[in-house]
Structure formats: C-alpha cells, structure tokens
Design a protein around this motif. Structure first.
Motif, mmCIF file in Angstrom:
data_model
loop_
_atom_site.group_PDB
_atom_site.id
_atom_site.type_symbol
_atom_site.label_atom_id
_atom_site.label_comp_id
_atom_site.label_asym_id
_atom_site.label_seq_id
_atom_site.Cartn_x
_atom_site.Cartn_y
_atom_site.Cartn_z
ATOM 1 N N UNK A 425 0.858 -1.183 0.000
ATOM 2 C CA UNK A 425 0.000 0.000 0.000
ATOM 3 C C UNK A 425 0.894 1.233 0.000
ATOM 4 N N UNK A 426 0.667 2.116 -0.936
ATOM 5 C CA UNK A 426 1.447 3.346 -1.024
ATOM 6 C C UNK A 426 0.923 4.369 -0.010
ATOM 7 N N UNK A 427 1.799 5.264 0.435
ATOM 8 C CA UNK A 427 1.379 6.300 1.380
ATOM 9 C C UNK A 427 0.283 7.173 0.786
ATOM 10 N N UNK A 428 0.341 7.370 -0.547
ATOM 11 C CA UNK A 428 -0.652 8.219 -1.202
ATOM 12 C C UNK A 428 -2.030 7.573 -1.228
ATOM 13 N N UNK A 429 -2.099 6.261 -0.962
ATOM 14 C CA UNK A 429 -3.396 5.579 -0.936
ATOM 15 C C UNK A 429 -4.148 5.837 0.375
ATOM 16 N N UNK A 430 -3.493 6.453 1.358
ATOM 17 C CA UNK A 430 -4.093 6.654 2.684
ATOM 18 C C UNK A 430 -4.423 8.119 2.903
ATOM 19 N N UNK A 431 -5.537 8.387 3.561
ATOM 20 C CA UNK A 431 -5.894 9.788 3.854
ATOM 21 C C UNK A 431 -5.048 10.354 4.983
ATOM 22 N N UNK A 432 -5.067 11.673 5.114
ATOM 23 C CA UNK A 432 -4.376 12.328 6.207
ATOM 24 C C UNK A 432 -2.878 12.425 5.987
ATOM 25 N N UNK A 433 -2.168 12.670 7.065
ATOM 26 C CA UNK A 433 -0.711 12.771 7.049
ATOM 27 C C UNK A 433 -0.155 11.436 7.519
ATOM 28 N N UNK A 434 0.632 10.791 6.687
ATOM 29 C CA UNK A 434 1.147 9.463 7.004
ATOM 30 C C UNK A 434 2.673 9.523 7.081
ATOM 31 N N UNK A 435 3.216 9.034 8.191
ATOM 32 C CA UNK A 435 4.666 8.943 8.365
ATOM 33 C C UNK A 435 5.029 7.467 8.372
ATOM 34 N N UNK A 436 5.797 7.040 7.368
ATOM 35 C CA UNK A 436 6.173 5.633 7.241
ATOM 36 C C UNK A 436 7.330 5.316 8.193
ATOM 37 N N UNK A 437 7.501 4.043 8.491
ATOM 38 C CA UNK A 437 8.601 3.642 9.369
ATOM 39 C C UNK A 437 9.961 3.989 8.773
ATOM 40 N N UNK A 438 10.013 4.069 7.433
ATOM 41 C CA UNK A 438 11.289 4.394 6.783
ATOM 42 C C UNK A 438 11.703 5.836 7.074
ATOM 43 N N UNK A 439 10.724 6.701 7.439
ATOM 44 C CA UNK A 439 11.029 8.101 7.719
ATOM 45 C C UNK A 439 11.123 8.367 9.215
ATOM 46 N N UNK A 440 10.980 7.329 10.017
ATOM 47 C CA UNK A 440 10.999 7.502 11.470
ATOM 48 C C UNK A 440 12.411 7.378 12.023
ATOM 49 N N UNK A 441 12.615 7.916 13.224
ATOM 50 C CA UNK A 441 13.918 7.839 13.888
ATOM 51 C C UNK A 441 13.934 6.611 14.781
ATOM 52 N N UNK A 442 14.892 5.717 14.526
ATOM 53 C CA UNK A 442 14.933 4.437 15.222
ATOM 54 C C UNK A 442 16.087 4.385 16.215
#
Length: 947
Positions: A425-442
C-alpha cells in the motif's frame, strides 16, 4: 460586649486554622524546596533568612522581605514574580504559576506563619512538643458518674457531669427553656427545618421523648445530620481549581451518607466503608453498590487534574486524603508531617509516610499519564434479573460496537476494503498525514519484514522479540494546519505479537501514554489502532514514540497516520474515480448497524457508576520524601499507623494489598484513643453550639483541652458500647436537662464563665445557611421534599480535555427549591445565600463554620431576587390563610418565627400595612406589601438565631 468578643475570637480562630493549613501544606514545603538552601541556617545571602517568621520580618540588607497583606510592596514577591530585572529568585528558574498563586494567597491573607522559634544556625531552637503521654493519645478512661447536691436536676448521666462542675464552681444551671422555644430548638437541631405547627408543643417529659423519637425516625433527621457529615468529608460536586471538572456521580456518595444515617448504620461501619468499602465482602448487589460508593470519600477531594508533574499530582492526592481523614476521624493535622516531624504533636515523618504508603498503594485516578487526569468511574451492579438483563444488553451493544469498528477500519484504515487485497500500500493511498517507518527515527536494532501482507511502503519493522526496553521508534509529522487530529498507528498483528506496546504522544496540550494491543487470535496482518484525538500546532513539536519496554511478544510498527478530526478526510486516490462496490456495500452495512445500535441504546438505561478508588495491582511501601520533595527520597518506611496512638493489638499489614482495610480497622478499633472521642465531640458541637473540645478537628497540643474530660471519655466509651449508634448518641444528648436549659444568662455565670465552658446555660446559635434557606422555602410553601437523587442533572460524562466543561459550574443557575442539602455543591461557585452566610470552604474538612454578622447579610435578605421571590410566595400563603388581617398577621409570625405576635407587634404590623397601602391597591401591590413585611421578619435576629 462579652458575647461579641467571644464571637470575634471564634471567627479569628477559624480563619487562622484555614490559613495555617495553607501554610503547612503549601508555603512551608515551597520555602524549604526553593529558598532555605540560600536563606536558611547554613547560608544567608543578602543577610536574609526565611526559616522562621522572625527571619522575614527582620529581613536582610534591603529590609523586611514581606509586607503582610500587601503583595505589591513585598520584596519577596517582587523577586519571585520576576518583576524586578535585577532581582529574580530562585535564580535558576521561575516558580510555577500554581506556586506563585499559593505564595500570593499567603501574603494577601496576612502571611500567617506558625514558626515562632527564633532561628539559630545550630538548629537547636525547638518549641514545646507533645508526646505519646498527651491526654488525647491515651485510651478513654471510665469514670464514675459524679454525685451532685441537687439530685432532682439531672435527667441522665450527662447532667451529673455538667452539674458537678457547676456546683464545684458555685454556679447553678439556668432555668428550663419555654416549651415552644425548646420545640423550635429541637426541630432545627435534629431536622434543620422549622417545627411542624400542626403538632402540639410537648410540655411533659413523656411527650418530649416521643417527639425526639419521631424526629430521629424522620427522613429529615437523616438529611440534617448528613449535612454535618458531608462537612467533615469535604463533599463537593466539582474538583475546583482552574479547570474545574464537575463530578457527575458525587451525588451517590451524598445519598449513601443520607441513607446510612437514616438506617442508623454504625458510625464505625461508615468510616470503614469510606476507607475500604470496595475491599469488604458484600452479601448482595445492593451492599456492593453502597460499599463501592462509600469509597468516594477518598476520590472527592479538590484535585488539580491538569497538573503535568504526575509524580507531584499523585503525592498531592495522597497528602489531601491523609489531611482529610486525619482531621475528620482522628482530630489530627497529619499533613504537617509531610516535610518534617510534626512540630507539636507526636507524629513523625515516618508515621506520615507509613500512612502514605497505604494510599500510594491505592488507585484514585485512572492513570497518571493523561494530560488532564480523570478519577475512577466504577460500574455498579444491579439486583437479580435487572443485572442479567443489563449484562445481556451490554453484550449486544459491545458486539455491535465491535462490528461497527471493524467496518470503519475496513473503510478507513487502508482507504477502502479493496486496498486490503494488495500486497503493498502506497502512502498516497491513505488519507491524512502518514509517516512511514522508513522516515521515522529508530533507536536499537529493528528488523525489516515483508512476511505478512499487506503493509505500507517497503515493509514493516519488528523488534524480533528481543532487547526489551532498548528499542524505540519516533514518528514526527509535518503538520500543515493547527487543529485536532486522530492519531492511528499501523502495525502487523498476529497471535505472537505483544499484548501491549507503549506509545507516547506529544501534542500541543501535553503528553499522553497509551497502550497498543498487537496480539490477535489468528494472523490478520495490517491493523490500525487509534491512540486518541489531540491538538497539534502547525510546524509544532509533536511526535509519536513507540517503545518495546515491558512488552511480551513481538512489537511491530508500520506507519503512523494523522487524520484531521475537524473535517471530513479526503477519499483515497484509489477511490476518487469511482467508489468500489465493496466500499458501497460496507457503507450500507455500517449505516444499518449504527441505526441498530442507536435503537438498542435508546431502549435500555446505561449502567450506573460511582466515583471510587481501587487497590493498586502492585502495592508497595513509600519512601520518605525529604522536605516533602518527590525527587529527594530517603529511606523506605513500612506501611503502618501513627505510633503514639497504638494501643492493644494492631492489624497486620498484608503484602498483597494496600492496607486500607487494616487502616480502617485501626481507626475504628475500640483501642484507638481518638476516633470515638472525635465523633461524640462533633455531635456535642452540633447540638450544643460548642464542643467539649472546642477545636473539633484538632485534639493535638495546639488544640484546646476538653472542658469536661471525664464526660468526654464517658460519652466515648458509651458510644462504643452502644454499637457506634449515632441516633442513640443524639438522643442521650437531647434528653439531658443540660440541652433543655434556657439560653438566657447573667449574674455570676456571666462574670465567672463568660465563654460558657461550664455550660451553665444553653448556647444561642445562629442558624446555618442551609437552615435559613430551608426555613424561607418552608414559609413560602415551595420546599420540594424529594428524598435523595441527583441535584445537578446537567452534568453527564466528562471529557477532561474539554475546556468548556467548566462552564456548567461557572454559569450554573440555582433555581431548585429542594432542601439545601441537595443544592449544587460546586467548589468555585456556591449558592449566593451560602456565600453570604458562612458556608465555609469545602476544599477541606469543615470542622466548625465561622459565624459572622456583617452588613452584607442584611443587604442580601433585603435585596436578593431569590429572597424577594420566596417572600412573595410566603405572602401568597398568608393571604390565602384568611381574609382577616389579624389572622394573616398571626399566620405570618407562625410560619416564619414559629410563634404568635405580641399585642404590641400586632399593632405595629397593622400600622405598617395601613400606612403603606392605598385604597385602590391592586392584588400585586397587596402581595408585595405583605412580602416586604415577611422579609422584615426574616431579617430579625429571632428568625436567624436559635435560643
């Protein structure tokens, strides 16, 4: 003059008690934590010391630090408020707003400071201090009933003790009160209402006793003494403070008290239920309801639910609970020992934290993580078939809610149900503001996985069920517009997933801690869990942090979604062109289920709830908080009780429970030297106008000694022997000859005993605010005698984060005509009559109310629209009673003063009516004229006082 001086002394004493409580609870800890290191015995910067009253009075290099009553002129205030650019204290940080408010209140109230000792650098200066040998810490001792010379006067044992002291001092008791005066006194003291004029005035002893029994059996007696009890338990229907939250179920505690007194539940049982009702076995659902409701005593205190320092909030709640139960049931100011050993009484800081451990092992709030905390609402069981029917209804409602939630997830979580069939599922398929795990600080080693579809982006992360407490992942959104957003975390669910992973949400209004359940019965892949709706500011500092600390099982994280809550979310790109048949079908099913749920909820009442407490799942002993600071901890203290008051066997403290039940057992033990004395002294105060110990909530060394110590012990022991029966105790007192004396006095007694400590005559008492209002409503014929039940129907379930909720209190209109006991008991806004006639501050136990006589009271009775309205209703009653003016005058006097007018009074009233009424006066003019006359009666001392 003597009486005026005595009244002034009582007013001053009551005010000083409240001020000293504020100093001990708020100001002393504040000074210790923030000032004493630089302005104490070891160091005096600028020559200033703040560890004693003499220190700030003398001041430092620039003079006295405080000008009592004048905040703006006080150098200390200028320093702590940071209004002076060159003088800012404490230098490292400004005090909190709440601390500044406390300090300002202290200065404006005259800066009362009990620290009389002259400070010395050696710290050797000490005040006189009581020890365990002090009279109130010794068990009551049985004393023989003393003999008297006038053997015809005593009606019971009480009279022997009273008369013996009078005769020893060469005094004689006052004559008996007139029967009509005694009837009025008895009615107000026992019911808080005027006497029933349809009943004959009791003139013989047997008729008087019969009247006493009738009043004790009445519901009005239960209401009157419940009012007294609610005073000492600081009952209120809102939290007070800045954002004052209304307590929707506080009325259940009030009704519990009323019904308990009506049913003559033993006082020791009531105290036990207050402290540990939820821990007692219950024979049926009704018993369970009353016992759980009784613990509202611990939950009803004034609480700053907005406090962001949750450790401080927890300890403040414990401190307030200890202060209340100490003053209400033990007659001790326990709260003084939070920061140090009690200055005057044998209560050490170890004793304080031994008790604090019991209440720290008790849950008073749902949790200590919400931005605005919330009390515990406990569901109450119903009886028999009603409970079975309600359980069935709840199961149906919950099943429908689960189905609706699942449908909403299918429609909203992945944009549409069709998206769930995809592997990716692409981020653009979801409503609102979506932050993927790839963009998160681990932080820590997270394993990327694509084992179970669907997933968002390139896959999801797993902690691999390893390194618990070492791994976090933080999602930081870019919020384009300030507003409220629903926060939803996407994860990969399964049977071996974590039962609960921890999510921290930092938003514009604070910080929240939530648990996320990731485990399912069968593998379901991608799931969304809502973490709640919060306000975020555009480009502000907000984030969601997921941690694997304390989790058991795999913690997985895929993305975090922020959905605007104040607007309809845009449809996903995949559904913009045309809604899929699957989505249309799910929407129809959702509408049908929501309609079914609404109909189901309409046909069945919700389960009742009560404010209560519960035992913590992990009880533990408390550490001493050095100087009262939650961040400066000392030795651990085993849970226990006040050592100086221990006599006989002491309940053992369980390792797997809070110890509240054992605390209740100790407080109500016949070996406890304080509780029974405190209770009988309170009842004596309520009936006689002054306690045997006049400081009714302070039996310590700074309180007064008993005027009749043998009588106090006699009553305490008899109270225990009679099964802690309140009704039996009250009857003993009102059947005494001492209670039936006249309040007229003079001669040798006035000179030798001006305060009437020897009780040579009955004390004249001012009717309290509730009695005054109820008497007006009775005379007006508008008193609603509905028994029990809620008084504030506007209060429903509270969203603690809704700032508008406080408008219920601040905008409340007092329009009801029920007994004053049921009038809304908000902490910040009281009935106007209560404010004027000394209802007192319900943020703390009200041991005895101030009785003042000030001009605003007369002005209120003259000008209040509510008083005028009731006077007009009372005029209607009088006008309908008879066409004859003379009989109308008689009725007005009887209804308001419970007596007929004298001939002189009758003539004066006739003259007033005739001179004020024109020949062509309308019915409304006549009504208003009689209303003004009735207001005049209500403004007389005879209406407001009890002889």
């Amino acid at each position: 003059m003597i009486r005026r001086a005595f009244c002034f002394a009582l007013v001053t004493a009551a005010a000083s008690a409240a001020d000293m409580t504020h100093f001990e609870q708020r100001i002393r800890p504040l000074l210790i934590a923030n000032c004493i290191d630089c302005h104490g015995p070891d160091k005096q910067k600028g020559g200033l010391r703040l560890d004693s009253r003499a220190g700030w009075q003398t001041g430092g290099d620039s003079g006295p630090a405080l000008v009592p009553g004048k905040t703006a002129e006080s150098k200390l205030w200028q320093a702590v408020s940071y209004s002076d650019r060159d003088l800012r204290m404490p230098p490292k940080r400004k005090l909190k707003d709440s601390e500044l408010a406390d300090l300002k209140q202290w200065i404006e109230s005259g800066a009362p400071d009990p620290r009389d000792e002259v400070a010395s650098s050696s710290g050797s200066g000490k005040s006189a201090r009581a020890d365990g040998s002090f009279w109130s810490f010794q068990p009551p001792k049985p004393a023989p009933v003393p003999g008297v010379k006038n053997t015809a006067w005593p009606a019971n044992d009480i009279d022997h003790f009273i008369l013996a002291r009078l005769e020893a001092n060469g005094l004689t008791p006052a004559p008996d009160a007139a029967p009509a005066v005694l009837q009025r006194r008895l009615a107000y003291d026992l019911t808080g209402l005027p006497p029933d004029l349809s009943l004959p005035v009791p003139t013989k002893p047997e008729a008087y006793e019969k009247r006493v029994d009738e009043l004790l059996a009445s519901s009005a007696f239960a209401e009157r003494f419940a009012s007294h009890w609610l005073d000492i338990t600081r009952f209120a229907e809102s939290s007070g403070g800045g954002r004052s939250l209304p307590f929707k179920d506080a009325w259940r505690f009030r009704d519990y008290v009323i019904e308990s007194i009506r049913d003559n539940v033993p006082v020791d049982r009531m105290i036990t239920e207050h402290l540990a009702g939820d821990l007692l076995p219950a024979k049926d659902a009704a018993a369970r309801r009353r016992q759980v409701t009784a613990t509202g005593f611990l939950a009803l205190g004034p609480t700053n639910y907005e406090e962001q320092d949750k450790g401080m909030l927890r300890m403040d709640i414990v401190d307030e609970q200890l202060d209340t139960l100490g003053r209400a049931f033990l007659g001790l100011t326990i709260g003084c020992a939070r920061c140090h050993d009690h200055k005057f009484d044998p209560i050490s800081a170890r004793d304080y934290y031994a008790l604090a451990g019991i209440l720290r092992s008790t849950k008073t709030l749902k949790n200590y993580t919400d931005n605005v905390a919330h009390w515990i609402d406990t569901p109450l069981p119903l009886d028999g078939e009603a409970e079975t029917a309600l359980q069935k209804h709840e199961q149906q409602v919950n099943a429908l809610k689960d189905q609706i939630a699942a449908l909403k997830d299918n429609l909203r979580d992945a944009g549409s149900a069709d998206l769930r069939s995809r592997k990716n599922i692409a981020l653009s398929d979801l409503p609102g503001i979506v932050v993927d795990d790839s963009a998160a600080q681990k932080v820590g080693m997270w394993k990327r996985s694509t084992s179970y579809a669907p997933y968002i982006g390139a896959g999801y992360l797993s902690d691999n069920n390893e390194g618990k407490g070492e791994k976090t992942i933080t999602f930081t959104p870019k919020i384009p517009k300030t507003g409220r957003y629903e926060v939803r975390v996407a994860f990969n669910a399964g049977p071996n997933r974590a039962e609960s992973a921890t999510a921290t949400i930092l938003h514009a209004d604070g910080e929240e801690l939530k648990g996320v359940k990731m485990t399912t019965d069968s593998l379901k892949g991608l799931q969304f869990a809502s973490l709640g709706t919060y306000r975020f500011e555009a480009n502000g500092q907000g984030f969601v942090l997921i941690s694997n600390a304390g989790s058991q099982g795999y913690v997985t994280v895929d993305a975090v979604q922020f959905l605007p809550a104040d607007e309809t979310p845009p449809e996903p790109l995949a559904a913009k062109a045309k809604e899929s048949p699957t989505a249309a079908r799910l929407k129809q099913q959702l509408a049908e289920l929501e309609k079914e749920l609404k109909a189901l909820q309409k046909n069945q009442a919700e389960r009742p709830e009560a404010m209560s407490v519960a035992d913590d799942t992990a009880p533990e002993d408390a550490k001493i908080h050095i100087r009262g600071s939650i961040r400066n901890l000392g030795a651990t203290v085993p849970r226990g009780f006040i050592q100086a008051a221990l006599h006989g066997s002491v309940p053992a403290m369980p390792a797997d429970a809070s110890g509240r039940l054992q605390l209740a057992q100790w407080i109500t033990s016949r070996d406890n030297p304080l509780t029974a004395r405190i209770m009988v002294n309170r009842v004596w105060h309520w009936l006689f106008g002054a306690g045997i110990v006049r400081t009714t909530d302070n039996f310590g060394s700074t309180g007064e000694a008993p005027s009749h110590p043998e009588l106090l012990d006699h009553l305490a022991l008899k109270f225990i022997e009679d099964g802690w029966s309140l009704k039996h105790l009250v009857k003993q007192m009102v059947m005494s000859h001492a209670y039936r004396m006249s309040s007229a006095h003079g001669g040798a007694a006035a000179q030798q005993d001006p305060d009437n400590r020897l009780l040579s005559h009955m004390n004249r008492k001012r009717l309290d605010a509730e009695c005054l209002r109820d008497a007006m409503l009775t005379a007006a014929g508008t008193l609603d005698r509905a028994f029990c039940g809620p008084g504030v129907s506007e209060v429903k379930a509270v969203d603690a984060n809704d700032q508008k909720i406080q408008n219920i209190e601040y905008g409340y209109q007092f329009l009801d005509t029920r007994r004053s006991l049921y009038t809304a008991a908000f902490r910040n806004v009281r009935h106007p009559l209560f404010e004027v006639f000394d209802f007192a501050d319900i943020n703390q136990p009200i041991a005895q109310r101030t009785t003042s006589t000030v001009a605003t009271q007369a002005l209120f009775l003259m000008n209040s629209p509510k008083v005028i309205e009731q006077a007009r209703n009372a005029a209607d009653v009088v006008l309908k009673s008879s066409p004859e003016t003379g009989k109308r005058i008689d009725t007005a006097f009887q209804n308001s003063l419970q007596r007929g007018p004298t001939e002189k009074e009758r003539g004066q009233v006739r003259e007033f009516l005739e001179s004020s009424q024109s020949g062509n006066a309308s019915a409304d003019d006549v009504r208003d004229l009689w209303a003004r006359f009735i207001q005049t009666l209500w403004a007389t001392p005879e209406f407001r006082f009890l002889d």
